[in-house]
Scaffold this motif. Structure first.
Motif, PDB file in Angstrom:
ATOM      1  N   LEU A 195       0.837  -1.199   0.000  1.00 22.86           N
ATOM      2  CA  LEU A 195       0.000   0.000   0.000  1.00 22.86           C
ATOM      3  C   LEU A 195       0.868   1.244   0.000  1.00 22.86           C
ATOM      4  O   LEU A 195       2.017   1.229   0.445  1.00 22.86           O
ATOM      5  N   CYS A 215     -10.148  -2.221   8.034  1.00 19.01           N
ATOM      6  CA  CYS A 215      -9.134  -3.281   7.969  1.00 19.01           C
ATOM      7  C   CYS A 215      -9.499  -4.450   8.886  1.00 19.01           C
ATOM      8  O   CYS A 215      -9.763  -4.250  10.066  1.00 19.01           O
ATOM      9  N   PRO A 216      -9.506  -5.660   8.363  1.00 14.12           N
ATOM     10  CA  PRO A 216      -9.894  -6.804   9.199  1.00 14.12           C
ATOM     11  C   PRO A 216      -8.804  -7.238  10.169  1.00 14.12           C
ATOM     12  O   PRO A 216      -9.098  -7.975  11.102  1.00 14.12           O
ATOM     13  N   VAL A 217      -7.570  -6.829   9.966  1.00 12.27           N
ATOM     14  CA  VAL A 217      -6.507  -7.303  10.856  1.00 12.27           C
ATOM     15  C   VAL A 217      -5.903  -6.175  11.672  1.00 12.27           C
ATOM     16  O   VAL A 217      -4.907  -6.367  12.356  1.00 12.27           O
ATOM     17  N   CYS A 225      -4.126  -3.480  10.987  1.00 13.52           N
ATOM     18  CA  CYS A 225      -2.714  -3.217  10.793  1.00 13.52           C
ATOM     19  C   CYS A 225      -2.440  -1.746  10.499  1.00 13.52           C
ATOM     20  O   CYS A 225      -1.303  -1.357  10.389  1.00 13.52           O
ATOM     21  N   ILE A 226      -3.479  -0.955  10.361  1.00 10.93           N
ATOM     22  CA  ILE A 226      -3.262   0.480  10.154  1.00 10.93           C
ATOM     23  C   ILE A 226      -3.452   1.186  11.488  1.00 10.93           C
ATOM     24  O   ILE A 226      -4.455   0.962  12.183  1.00 10.93           O
ATOM     25  N   CYS A 237      -0.613  -7.138   7.292  1.00  4.73           N
ATOM     26  CA  CYS A 237      -1.521  -6.846   6.183  1.00  4.73           C
ATOM     27  C   CYS A 237      -1.768  -8.088   5.338  1.00  4.73           C
ATOM     28  O   CYS A 237      -0.851  -8.852   5.059  1.00  4.73           O
ATOM     29  N   CYS A 238      -3.019  -8.315   4.955  1.00  7.13           N
ATOM     30  CA  CYS A 238      -3.299  -9.465   4.109  1.00  7.13           C
ATOM     31  C   CYS A 238      -3.655  -9.037   2.687  1.00  7.13           C
ATOM     32  O   CYS A 238      -4.164  -9.836   1.921  1.00  7.13           O
ATOM     33  N   TYR A 239      -3.392  -7.801   2.355  1.00  5.92           N
ATOM     34  CA  TYR A 239      -3.566  -7.308   0.986  1.00  5.92           C
ATOM     35  C   TYR A 239      -4.983  -7.557   0.467  1.00  5.92           C
ATOM     36  O   TYR A 239      -5.179  -7.973  -0.660  1.00  5.92           O
ATOM     37  N   CYS A 240      -5.955  -7.303   1.350  1.00 11.46           N
ATOM     38  CA  CYS A 240      -7.323  -7.593   0.953  1.00 11.46           C
ATOM     39  C   CYS A 240      -7.964  -6.401   0.261  1.00 11.46           C
ATOM     40  O   CYS A 240      -9.032  -6.518  -0.313  1.00 11.46           O
ATOM     41  N   GLN A 241      -7.346  -5.263   0.358  1.00  9.69           N
ATOM     42  CA  GLN A 241      -7.823  -4.068  -0.339  1.00  9.69           C
ATOM     43  C   GLN A 241      -9.088  -3.472   0.286  1.00  9.69           C
ATOM     44  O   GLN A 241      -9.682  -2.580  -0.293  1.00  9.69           O
ATOM     45  N   CYS A 276      -9.262  -1.576   2.756  1.00  5.92           N
ATOM     46  CA  CYS A 276      -9.022  -0.222   3.221  1.00  5.92           C
ATOM     47  C   CYS A 276      -9.082   0.779   2.072  1.00  5.92           C
ATOM     48  O   CYS A 276      -9.253   1.967   2.291  1.00  5.92           O
ATOM     49  N   MET A 332      -3.060   0.715  -3.670  1.00  6.28           N
ATOM     50  CA  MET A 332      -2.099  -0.364  -3.848  1.00  6.28           C
ATOM     51  C   MET A 332      -1.091   0.030  -4.934  1.00  6.28           C
ATOM     52  O   MET A 332      -1.474   0.578  -5.960  1.00  6.28           O
TER      53      MET A 332
END
Ligand code: SF4
Ligand code: SF4
Lengths: 371, 357, 172
Positions: free
Chosen positions: C50, C67-69, C71-72, C108-112, C114, C125
């Motif tokens: 990101l 964000c689900p994890v 991380c931000i 981050c799981c790069y799920c986009q 956010c 991204m």
């Protein structure tokens, strides 16, 4: 006078080349004959279901990807359908078509891994790489659509994250055209190879009644001879608009429900999936794929069980909503988890080498077994 | 012969003996193993639409050298409960078994360690050492997978020796010699004189023999595959079942010894096949040395042809390996006892009858 | 007996058929590439590391909430009147100092997830995918443009302003 023999306990896994992940099988051997198999699971447990209770509904989607990581689209599809039912919303036609195309491409990709690794388990390494070569092209299709190759977060509640890429239809057609001869080649190289048939036919025979009693679903159940496919029998999305067959095991090389049947049903299913994709591409309507995505996802109090046909069998989501933005409870009926319990039944009386052949034909994904 | 050559040169039995003993190792087995491992990986790569090793040297030609250096550097791990003595002897014994076979293999009419009258018999006997080595390795490793692998391997090698010997017997019956040198010398010049085409005599017998020689060749090829544990008979080291069978516990140079033995063995059995059926070191199309009248060119040509034919059969072994799945233990035994042995017997009888005509 | 010869025959034939397939592949060009030397072009929707364009960020915390994890991590300080933070490129007025904006790419799981809610489209991204590190802490990227001193100063400013307001309130 009989000679006293001692049983040997052999631990297969969790670090073993062909337990397909971190599964531990505790084998009790009499010589090389299996007398008992106890699968030990939980090495990949990530508390998926508990996690869901603190996530909002859209945030769960990336987590569902990680259950059956070889069929992430299918997982998302099932979850999204369940939540949409809970919310009582209708999605545009185009979204449904795209979802079906993705799910079927994913089914092919997943079966390719199943078949390829099965070949590798039996000792033929080359088909494995041919399968991965083709799977890679499907992943490329996914990548141009949503940017990710394995864990997509593509199918959203009420819609999709992106519309199809302008090139997608052309590339998919190209893929289908080139994949068909590859499938034939795979059959020549592996499916009808005499050694392969000898290794798999009449090995691990699963009679239909046992299969039903154990709750086996998916290709395993169909290989035992029952035409049971949720896409037809409990149809969801737009599957009722397509014309496709449900292949079942016919015991061509041995007995109905043996490992070869389980393998071959998957090969046939790939062909059927190609048919569905071809039809869907022709019929796909226009529309806005993000139009129906709700702004706030807050389902009313209630619960739902909804199931879809994943590459490995019936994937069911049971969701209890307490009216807030996160679910009160999510329970997943994971097909691999249910299918794995048959191991002991199938393996008894076979040789050690057959355990590998049987486990491969059950086709488990440990991410889904342990969740 | 080479030995006489060195004896005349140095006048010492010990020096010439040592040189002759070590010559195949350094002149042939090591370079061959380096080459064959690379070939195996390249063949595998290209058959699977990959490239194989590409990093070390041009198209990865130095890859195996790098691997050997890595293996030498590696720590030699011996687990606590291993039987140390046997654990250490086993790789040496295995390698010795396959190495000893090279003593009698005639690479060309002058490059030949020893011309024993019982050449082929000696090869069969001495490769039996490999079984002992493998069994020892499996037992001493104190690992269940190793033990299973070793047991399977011993059973496999012993039962596949029978069809091999039966076919060898039919050749010996036909030619009346057991010396590998004589066998090669008999099938002199041009390929239609090779045993696979019925031998050097031009009469009705020759044409009657051709189909049975072909059957014999196929049988012996299959059974030698099993004897060197190659796919579809790589059950002792079936990596998807037994991790890697009897050498699971080995690391570093000891592992390299097993590896070397495997590749040396692959060439040894191919060489035996070439000698029995494909004219040994004889050129298929006559010698350049004869036409140009340069006598010293002939042995070099012979050496080239021998290596060429040997490597061709090694290539076929690799080709099969990357094509076929592997059999199960009981099917392996079935293949030997129910298929190969009876057919080999019948073949032996028929060849016997034909040779009486 | 018929079965016996049939077995031999099918075994030989299928082996030969298989060998034909592999032989043909021996001469087909390979599909793999030599990765670090050759790289595949990335599709335009690629999801990798990101990037946050801080000039546009208004510190609304929407991305962190999506964000689900988790991380931000965002920390903001209110600006005091008189401070001009400028406008974002799509015309929104900035009202918060973003004193801390870190993304932990190890989590981050790069799920986009956010990327979509951002009102100013300033988190997106990029196509950088080679950023492995030996130390996990190096994967925590800091995007905030303010130095620690500035941060302290902004906090003090706010404090002073608040106190002034308080005292004003007290007076009136
Ligand atoms: S991509 Fe997903 S995990 Fe990564 S920061 Fe954005 S929302 Fe969080
Ligand atoms: S959503 Fe956009 S504007 Fe809001 S804090 Fe995140 S990056 Fe900044």
């Amino acid at each position: 006078m009989s000679v006293r023999t001692e049983e040997m306990v052999l631990n297969m896994g969790p670090q073993h080349p062909s337990t397909h992940g971190v599964l531990r099988l505790e084998l009790t051997l009499d010589g090389e004959i299996i007398t008992k198999v106890v699968p030990h699971i939980g090495y990949l447990h990530r508390c998926f279901e508990k996690h869901c209770e603190v996530m909002t509904y859209p945030q769960i989607i990336p987590y569902t990807d990680r259950m059956d990581y070889l069929a992430a689209m299918g997982n998302e599809f099932g979850y999204v359908i369940a939540v949409e039912k809970l919310l009582g919303i209708q999605v545009p036609e185009r979204v449904e078509y795209i979802r079906v195309i993705m799910a079927e491409l994913q089914r092919i990709a997943s079966h390719l891994v199943a078949i390829g690794t099965y070949g590798a388990d039996i000792g033929a390494f080359t088909p494995f790489l041919y399968c991965f070569r083709d799977r890679e092209r499907i992943l490329n299709l996914f990548e141009i659509t949503c940017g990710a190759r394995l864990l997509y977060n593509y199918i959203w509640i009420g819609g999709l994250s992106h519309d199809l890429h302008p090139d997608f239809i052309r590339l998919t057609k190209e893929f289908i055209r080139e994949f068909k001869p590859n499938l034939k080649e795979l059959n020549n190289l592996l499916t009808f190879n005499k050694i392969f048939i000898d290794r798999t036919a009449n090995v691990g025979i699963l009679p239909l009644e046992t299969a039903i009693n154990f709750g086996i679903t998916g290709p395993m159940l169909r290989a035992s001879g029952l035409k049971w496919d949720l896409r037809k029998d409990d149809t969801y999305s737009v599957y009722n608009k397509f014309d496709f067959n449900i292949p079942v095991g016919d015991g061509r090389m041995g007995t109905v429900g043996d490992s070869w049947d389980r393998y071959f049903v998957r090969v046939l299913e790939m062909e059927e999936s190609l048919k569905i994709i071809e039809q869907a591409i022709e019929q796909i309507p226009d529309g806005d794929v993000t139009a129906a995505i709700p702004k706030r996802i807050k389902p009313p109090v209630g619960h739902i069980y909804s199931r879809v046909e994943n590459p490995r069998g019936e994937l069911g989501y049971f969701i209890i909503s307490d009216g807030s933005t996160s679910p009160f409870r999510v329970k997943v009926r994971a097909p691999s988890f249910v299918n794995l319990q048959i191991m002991d039944e199938l393996c008894r009386g076979h040789l050690v080498a057959d355990v590998i052949a049987i486990l491969g034909s059950v086709d488990i994904v440990l991410g889904e077994v342990d969740r | 012969m080479i030995y006489d050559f060195f004896y005349n040169l140095t006048g010492s039995v010990i020096i010439s003996g040592t040189v002759v003993a070590l010559l195949p190792l350094f002149a042939f087995i090591l370079p061959f193993a380096l080459f064959a491992v690379l070939l195996e990986r390249k063949v595998a790569g290209h058959m699977q639409d990959r490239l194989g090793p590409m990093r070390v040297g041009y198209h990865g030609i130095l890859q195996t050298v790098a691997d050997i250096i890595k293996l030498i550097q590696k720590e030699d791990i011996i687990a606590k409960d291993n039987d140390k003595l046997f654990f250490n002897i086993a790789p040496v014994l295995t390698f010795a078994g396959s190495y000893a076979a090279f003593a009698v293999i005639p690479f060309s009419s002058i490059f030949l360690g020893a011309d024993i009258d019982l050449g082929i018999f000696y090869v069969i006997a001495v490769t039996g050492l490999v079984v002992a080595g493998i069994l020892m390795a499996g037992w001493a490793s104190n690992n269940k997978y190793s033990l299973l692998g070793a047991m399977r391997s011993a059973a496999q090698i012993v039962s596949y020796e029978i069809p091999t010997i039966l076919i060898v017997l039919s050749i010996v019956m036909l030619t009346g010699t057991m010396s590998l040198y004589d066998l090669s010398e008999n099938q002199t010049a041009y390929f239609w004189n090779w045993n696979i085409f019925g031998g050097p005599n031009l009469d009705i017998q020759k044409f009657l023999l051709i189909p049975f020689m072909l059957i014999g060749f196929i049988i012996i090829y299959i059974s030698t595959l099993a004897e060197v544990n190659r796919t579809p008979f790589d059950i002792p080291e079936a990596e998807s079942e037994l991790v890697s069978g009897y050498h699971t516990e080995y690391s570093g140079m000891k592992f390299a010894m097993f590896f070397l033995a495997e590749y040396a063995n692959m060439f040894a059995v191919s060489a035996i096949l070439v000698i029995l059926f494909f004219g040994g070191y004889q050129s298929p199309l006559g010698y350049l040395g004869n036409t140009l009248n340069i006598p010293w060119l002939i042995p070099i040509e012979q050496f080239f042809w021998f290596i060429f034919k040997g490597i061709f059969f090694v290539f076929v072994q690799m080709w099969l390996r990357w094509t076929l799945p592997r059999l199960r233990v009981d099917q392996l035994m079935t293949a030997s006892w129910k298929y190969l042995i009876p057919i080999a017997f019948v073949n032996l009888l028929i060849i016997g009858v034909i040779s009486l005509i | 007996m018929k079965q016996y010869f049939n077995n031999i025959f099918t075994a030989l034939v299928t082996i030969l058929v298989g060998m034909k397939v592999t032989l043909r592949h021996l001469f087909t060009p390979s599909v793999t590439i030599q990765y670090p030397d050759v790289k595949l072009p990335l599709p335009e929707r690629e999801r990798n590391r990101l990037y946050v364009n801080m000039d546009d960020c208004i510190g609304c915390d929407q991305c962190a909430r999506a964000c689900p994890v988790n991380c931000i991590e965002i920390e903001t300080v209110k600006s005091v009147p008189g401070e001009d933070l400028g406008k974002t490129s799509n015309g929104k007025k900035k009202a918060l100092w973003v004193t801390k904006f870190t993304i932990d790419f190890a989590k981050c799981c790069y799920c986009q997830l956010c990327v979509f809610p951002c009102p100013t489209e300033c988190i997106y991204m990029t196509d950088v995918y080679e950023f492995s590190e030996y130390d996990r802490n190096n994967l925590i990227y800091n995007f905030s443009t303010l130095t620690p001193e500035e941060r302290r100063q902004k906090l003090e400013n706010l404090e002073i302003y608040n106190q002034e307001k308080e005292s004003k309130k007290g007076v009136s």
